[in-house]
Each structure stands twice: as C-alpha cells, then as structure tokens.
Write an enzyme that holds these catalytic residues in place. Structure first.
Site, PDB file in Angstrom:
ATOM      1  N   TYR A   5       1.570  -1.107  -5.165  1.00  0.00           N
ATOM      2  CA  TYR A   5       0.059  -1.060  -5.871  1.00  0.00           C
ATOM      3  C   TYR A   5      -0.537   0.292  -5.797  1.00  0.00           C
ATOM      4  O   TYR A   5      -1.093   0.871  -7.037  1.00  0.00           O
ATOM      5  CB  TYR A   5      -1.034  -2.002  -5.303  1.00  0.00           C
ATOM      6  N   HIS A  24       4.514 -13.220 -15.387  1.00  0.00           N
ATOM      7  CA  HIS A  24       3.884 -13.498 -14.201  1.00  0.00           C
ATOM      8  C   HIS A  24       2.909 -14.606 -14.576  1.00  0.00           C
ATOM      9  O   HIS A  24       2.119 -14.452 -15.442  1.00  0.00           O
ATOM     10  CB  HIS A  24       2.911 -12.227 -13.899  1.00  0.00           C
ATOM     11  N   HIS A  83       8.739  -5.771  -6.901  1.00  0.00           N
ATOM     12  CA  HIS A  83       7.633  -5.267  -7.455  1.00  0.00           C
ATOM     13  C   HIS A  83       7.177  -3.967  -6.675  1.00  0.00           C
ATOM     14  O   HIS A  83       7.013  -3.941  -5.568  1.00  0.00           O
ATOM     15  CB  HIS A  83       6.275  -6.168  -7.241  1.00  0.00           C
ATOM     16  N   GLU A 134       4.629  -3.604 -16.876  1.00  0.00           N
ATOM     17  CA  GLU A 134       3.848  -4.705 -16.558  1.00  0.00           C
ATOM     18  C   GLU A 134       2.653  -4.592 -17.576  1.00  0.00           C
ATOM     19  O   GLU A 134       1.965  -3.561 -17.516  1.00  0.00           O
ATOM     20  CB  GLU A 134       3.279  -5.070 -15.189  1.00  0.00           C
ATOM     21  N   HIS A 142      -3.331 -11.061 -16.923  1.00  0.00           N
ATOM     22  CA  HIS A 142      -3.523  -9.573 -17.309  1.00  0.00           C
ATOM     23  C   HIS A 142      -3.930  -9.812 -18.881  1.00  0.00           C
ATOM     24  O   HIS A 142      -4.774  -9.046 -19.503  1.00  0.00           O
ATOM     25  CB  HIS A 142      -2.543  -8.517 -17.188  1.00  0.00           C
ATOM     26  N   GLU A 145       1.814 -15.423  -9.016  1.00  0.00           N
ATOM     27  CA  GLU A 145       1.125 -14.377  -8.127  1.00  0.00           C
ATOM     28  C   GLU A 145      -0.298 -14.921  -7.750  1.00  0.00           C
ATOM     29  O   GLU A 145      -1.391 -14.147  -8.088  1.00  0.00           O
ATOM     30  CB  GLU A 145       1.116 -13.116  -8.796  1.00  0.00           C
ATOM     31  N   HIS A 183       3.435  -0.796 -12.301  1.00  0.00           N
ATOM     32  CA  HIS A 183       2.140  -0.977 -13.204  1.00  0.00           C
ATOM     33  C   HIS A 183       2.262   0.478 -13.908  1.00  0.00           C
ATOM     34  O   HIS A 183       2.490   1.446 -13.092  1.00  0.00           O
ATOM     35  CB  HIS A 183       0.814  -0.964 -12.301  1.00  0.00           C
ATOM     36  N   HIS A 227      -6.846 -12.833 -10.232  1.00  0.00           N
ATOM     37  CA  HIS A 227      -6.155 -14.065 -10.509  1.00  0.00           C
ATOM     38  C   HIS A 227      -6.548 -15.310  -9.743  1.00  0.00           C
ATOM     39  O   HIS A 227      -7.253 -15.217  -8.850  1.00  0.00           O
ATOM     40  CB  HIS A 227      -4.614 -13.904  -9.767  1.00  0.00           C
ATOM     41  N   ASP A 231       2.416 -10.688 -17.935  1.00  0.00           N
ATOM     42  CA  ASP A 231       1.256 -11.259 -17.030  1.00  0.00           C
ATOM     43  C   ASP A 231       0.155 -12.160 -17.723  1.00  0.00           C
ATOM     44  O   ASP A 231      -0.579 -11.409 -18.337  1.00  0.00           O
ATOM     45  CB  ASP A 231       0.540 -10.266 -15.899  1.00  0.00           C
ATOM     46  N   ASP A 248      -8.920  -8.353 -13.930  1.00  0.00           N
ATOM     47  CA  ASP A 248      -7.611  -8.604 -13.091  1.00  0.00           C
ATOM     48  C   ASP A 248      -8.122  -9.314 -11.877  1.00  0.00           C
ATOM     49  O   ASP A 248      -7.874  -8.673 -10.750  1.00  0.00           O
ATOM     50  CB  ASP A 248      -7.015  -7.474 -12.830  1.00  0.00           C
ATOM     51  N   ARG A 259       0.731  -1.090   0.248  1.00  0.00           N
ATOM     52  CA  ARG A 259      -0.103  -0.007   0.024  1.00  0.00           C
ATOM     53  C   ARG A 259       1.033   1.282  -0.154  1.00  0.00           C
ATOM     54  O   ARG A 259       0.392   2.380   0.128  1.00  0.00           O
ATOM     55  CB  ARG A 259      -1.006  -0.104   1.194  1.00  0.00           C
TER      56      ARG A 259
END
Ligand code: FE
Ligand code: FE
Ligand code: ZN
Length: 276
Positions: A70, A211, A67, A142, A179, A256, A107, A226, A176, A224, A37
């Site tokens: 987000y 990914h 990574h 990504e 994605h 992931e 991203h 997973h 990904d 999106d 976060r």
C-alpha cells in the site's frame, strides 16, 4: 463455476496459501508480495513456488493475484518515494517469474497536489521503465475510490495510463466493486451501464480480475472502506447480478472484506450459492 478466492497472508509461503485457499473452497487467492507497508521481501523458496504451481494445476486453480504494498506511490512528489516504488515494483516483477503467467495488481497512486496530468505522466514513465517484453506477468491497474488525490477513480484516467505505455499487452485492469461504487459508478442501480462505460473507455478485454467487496459508505462517498458481502451499501442482490453477469462471470474474483479465514469461507459459499 465461479472462480473465487480471498486475500491471504504470504508469511508462510505459497504452499501454505494454496492449502488455506483449498480448505475454504477457493480456487485462487490474492497476497501481498511483501509486508503491505513495504520494506524488504523475504527470499522466495523456488521449491515452494514449484510445489504450489503443481498444486494449483492439480486443484483446478485459476490465475493468482499478487498485490503491491500500500505504501508505494508511483506519482509521489518526493523523488525518493518514487524511486523506492519503482525499485520495489521492478523487484516484485522479477519475483513473480517464480510463478509465471499470473497477475500483479497495484494502486496507480496519489498525485498529492501535482495535478492529474503530472500524476499520469509519472505513472506511465515508471511503467515504461519496469515493464519488460519477456515478463509473463500481467500488471493490473486497480480502479480507485478517489480518496484525496488518488489517480484511477475514473476509467478515463486508467485509459490515459495505458495509452502512455509501450508494452500495453502487459497491462490490464482490476475492478474493485467497493472502489468503483465509492468512486461514483452505480454498479447497484445500473451494472449494465457501468460495464458499457468500462467497455467504451477501456475495453472489456482489459478487465482481468474483480476485487469483490461491499462498502461501508453510501454511493460516491470517495472513502474506501470495505464491508463484508451483503452487509454494506452494495448488498446481496447487486452481488447476485455481478457474479452472474456474462461479462464478469468467467473472471477471477478476490475478496478483500474484513474477515478471517473462516469468514472468507462463508462468503465464498454465499457467492457460489448466488450463481445461476
Ligand atoms: Fe488494492
Ligand atoms: Fe481492492
Ligand atoms: Zn480498498
């Protein structure tokens, strides 16, 4: 041999991630550079990083993948969000030099109604400010599902971002599987066609990591979400073709999927078992 790992928590440092990866038969791993976060990052312990580099060398690990959180958005409308994103990513890239020669995935962001052209301009201008000629880290864009106003669900958009950057040799792409399928590239029905399209638009030499995720949503859902390997709409036969494809099989794969460590271990064994 398939180069594969999963997403791990970095709360106990690099060596802990190395041991967890090795314990489930992985030879790489992915981790968040800090709380997903956002917010402040813990100081890196240089001794822990150095020990991890030795461990990875001794155990045949390939490149690891960091990574970005987000919550970052390089093309946010609010200047304070863009500034926070830029400061966080610049700091992450400095921290990556404790483990030189690895990869950092982010991203591209959501343009939140400003339009794709403005979004791409904001992303490239930020990259041009934070990428440095002396960095040893490759920064990966990504491929996104195209949820809301996400940038990067079309290969052409990623190409425009790269084209706008001065230090292109510092950039690559992380594909990904969830994605791209969600974004409308049919890797189940026509993997060769999707990879030919990737090559035409971006160049397969830019593809640096995969990914590997199944998806809870049917083709081109732009959602999106997973799913565990083989339990979603991509399915095991498509993954068999993916891990054996000549253009992909040497790349590092990162799971992931919704799993704990033991579940990741089972998926790694499953995917290794698909390799011909
Ligand atoms: Fe991601
Ligand atoms: Fe991903
Ligand atoms: Zn996702």
């Amino acid at each position: 041999m398939l180069n594969i790992g999963c997403h791990l928590s970095n709360s106990k440092g690099y060596m802990n991630m190395c041991r967890e990866a090795a314990s489930i038969g992985a030879n790489t791993f992915q981790f968040f550079t800090r709380n997903p976060r956002g917010g402040a990052a813990k100081d890196i312990d240089p001794a822990d990083a150095a020990e991890a580099l030795e461990f990875m060398k001794a155990h045949g690990f390939v490149k690891i993948l960091a990574h970005a959180p987000y919550t970052l958005n390089p093309c946010a409308a609010r200047p304070e969000v863009r500034e926070f994103t830029e400061n966080t990513m610049a700091d992450d890239l400095h921290r990556m030099e404790f483990t030189p020669g690895n990869m950092y995935n982010f991203h591209p962001g959501s343009h939140v109604g400003q339009g794709i052209d403005t979004g791409i301009e904001l992303i490239t201008s930020m990259l041009n400010r934070i990428l440095r000629p002396e960095q040893s880290t490759t920064v990966l864009l990504e491929t996104m599902a195209g949820k809301g106003s996400e940038v990067g669900s079309r290969f052409e958009e990623l190409r425009r971002i790269i084209d706008g950057c001065e230090l292109k040799d510092k950039l690559g792409v992380c594909l990904d599987t969830c994605h791209v399928f969600d974004g409308g590239y049919d890797i189940v029905g026509d993997l060769d066609g999707v990879l030919a399209e990737f090559d035409r638009v971006l160049g397969l030499e830019r593809l640096k990591a995969i990914h590997i995720n199944d998806t809870k949503n049917p083709f081109a859902g732009h959602k999106d979400r997973h799913e565990k390997i083989g339990e979603g709409y991509i399915g095991i036969e498509a993954f068999r073709r993916i891990v054996n494809h000549p253009a992909l099989k040497e790349l590092p794969f990162f799971l992931e999927t919704p799993n704990e460590l033991d579940g990741y271990g089972r998926e790694i064994a499953l995917l290794r078992g698909l390799c011909e």
